[in-house]
Design a protein around this motif. Sequence first.
Motif, PDB file in Angstrom:
ATOM      1  N   ILE A  84     -65.468  67.597  42.481  1.00  0.00           N
ATOM      2  CA  ILE A  84     -65.888  66.573  41.511  1.00  0.00           C
ATOM      3  C   ILE A  84     -64.690  65.722  41.094  1.00  0.00           C
ATOM      4  O   ILE A  84     -64.793  64.496  40.995  1.00  0.00           O
ATOM      5  CB  ILE A  84     -66.580  67.233  40.299  1.00  0.00           C
ATOM      6  CG1 ILE A  84     -67.953  67.765  40.730  1.00  0.00           C
ATOM      7  CG2 ILE A  84     -66.725  66.244  39.142  1.00  0.00           C
ATOM      8  CD1 ILE A  84     -68.648  68.607  39.686  1.00  0.00           C
ATOM      9  N   GLN A  85     -63.535  66.364  40.880  1.00  0.00           N
ATOM     10  CA  GLN A  85     -62.332  65.614  40.517  1.00  0.00           C
ATOM     11  C   GLN A  85     -61.908  64.676  41.651  1.00  0.00           C
ATOM     12  O   GLN A  85     -61.529  63.526  41.400  1.00  0.00           O
ATOM     13  CB  GLN A  85     -61.190  66.566  40.184  1.00  0.00           C
ATOM     14  CG  GLN A  85     -61.379  67.315  38.885  1.00  0.00           C
ATOM     15  CD  GLN A  85     -60.279  68.343  38.653  1.00  0.00           C
ATOM     16  OE1 GLN A  85     -59.363  68.474  39.459  1.00  0.00           O
ATOM     17  NE2 GLN A  85     -60.388  69.063  37.534  1.00  0.00           N
ATOM     18  N   LEU A  86     -61.979  65.159  42.888  1.00  0.00           N
ATOM     19  CA  LEU A  86     -61.638  64.305  44.031  1.00  0.00           C
ATOM     20  C   LEU A  86     -62.592  63.118  44.146  1.00  0.00           C
ATOM     21  O   LEU A  86     -62.161  61.987  44.400  1.00  0.00           O
ATOM     22  CB  LEU A  86     -61.668  65.114  45.326  1.00  0.00           C
ATOM     23  CG  LEU A  86     -60.492  66.043  45.594  1.00  0.00           C
ATOM     24  CD1 LEU A  86     -60.768  66.915  46.824  1.00  0.00           C
ATOM     25  CD2 LEU A  86     -59.230  65.240  45.803  1.00  0.00           C
ATOM     26  N   VAL A  91     -63.934  57.306  43.478  1.00  0.00           N
ATOM     27  CA  VAL A  91     -64.763  56.238  42.920  1.00  0.00           C
ATOM     28  C   VAL A  91     -63.930  55.336  42.013  1.00  0.00           C
ATOM     29  O   VAL A  91     -64.121  54.119  41.981  1.00  0.00           O
ATOM     30  CB  VAL A  91     -65.966  56.840  42.150  1.00  0.00           C
ATOM     31  CG1 VAL A  91     -66.718  55.770  41.371  1.00  0.00           C
ATOM     32  CG2 VAL A  91     -66.906  57.528  43.126  1.00  0.00           C
ATOM     33  N   GLY A  92     -62.965  55.910  41.296  1.00  0.00           N
ATOM     34  CA  GLY A  92     -62.131  55.128  40.384  1.00  0.00           C
ATOM     35  C   GLY A  92     -61.008  54.372  41.069  1.00  0.00           C
ATOM     36  O   GLY A  92     -60.345  53.541  40.442  1.00  0.00           O
ATOM     37  N   THR A 100     -58.586  53.392  52.829  1.00  0.00           N
ATOM     38  CA  THR A 100     -57.581  54.269  53.432  1.00  0.00           C
ATOM     39  C   THR A 100     -58.072  55.711  53.458  1.00  0.00           C
ATOM     40  O   THR A 100     -57.909  56.421  54.454  1.00  0.00           O
ATOM     41  CB  THR A 100     -56.252  54.174  52.661  1.00  0.00           C
ATOM     42  OG1 THR A 100     -55.804  52.815  52.683  1.00  0.00           O
ATOM     43  CG2 THR A 100     -55.195  55.055  53.282  1.00  0.00           C
ATOM     44  N   ALA A 101     -58.705  56.154  52.375  1.00  0.00           N
ATOM     45  CA  ALA A 101     -59.223  57.522  52.316  1.00  0.00           C
ATOM     46  C   ALA A 101     -60.321  57.736  53.351  1.00  0.00           C
ATOM     47  O   ALA A 101     -60.345  58.755  54.053  1.00  0.00           O
ATOM     48  CB  ALA A 101     -59.736  57.838  50.916  1.00  0.00           C
ATOM     49  N   VAL A 102     -61.241  56.781  53.469  1.00  0.00           N
ATOM     50  CA  VAL A 102     -62.319  56.888  54.457  1.00  0.00           C
ATOM     51  C   VAL A 102     -61.743  56.846  55.874  1.00  0.00           C
ATOM     52  O   VAL A 102     -62.159  57.619  56.756  1.00  0.00           O
ATOM     53  CB  VAL A 102     -63.371  55.771  54.241  1.00  0.00           C
ATOM     54  CG1 VAL A 102     -64.352  55.715  55.402  1.00  0.00           C
ATOM     55  CG2 VAL A 102     -64.109  55.998  52.941  1.00  0.00           C
ATOM     56  N   SER A 103     -60.765  55.972  56.106  1.00  0.00           N
ATOM     57  CA  SER A 103     -60.130  55.881  57.418  1.00  0.00           C
ATOM     58  C   SER A 103     -59.437  57.198  57.771  1.00  0.00           C
ATOM     59  O   SER A 103     -59.559  57.670  58.910  1.00  0.00           O
ATOM     60  CB  SER A 103     -59.126  54.737  57.417  1.00  0.00           C
ATOM     61  OG  SER A 103     -58.385  54.730  58.606  1.00  0.00           O
TER      62      SER A 103
END
Length: 157
Positions: A84-86, A91-92, A100-103
Amino acid sequence: MTENTRKPHHIDAPEVAAWWDERRRYLENLRKVPELRKRYWKEMAIYSLRRLLWSYGFFPVVIAFWLPFVLSSFNPVVMASDLIQLLQGFVGANPEQQATAVSNLVVGWLSIGSFFLVFDLVLTPFRSPYQYEADVYMKSWEQLNPKPSEQPPNSPA
């Protein structure tokens, strides 16, 4: 070892050549059978799909969920709170950080899947229906055409 002390390695070349010639001839005839050709492509498609789903579906999912589960000492509450924290941090974040995170996630998924795909293809190679049919035929051919050393002594050869 000298030349004279080596154990002779006897291979009956004409028998081996006849076996391989018969197998090659039989495989050439098999490749002309439309039903077997259709079965070959069907089995190749099933094999490829199974390997791809196994490598890109199962292994990355197991690594993505099993490792965090182990690291959270098999406590799903700890794992969920960390997740949940991640997700809130994702989202924030600004769109560039999200991209970059999705890549990174996609690259990680593909690299794990590719590693297991190569590993899986080496461990479980495709078994062609042509080869299977030729193996069955050659076993019967060997029984009908025994080697001279394997024939009974009283048989007319």
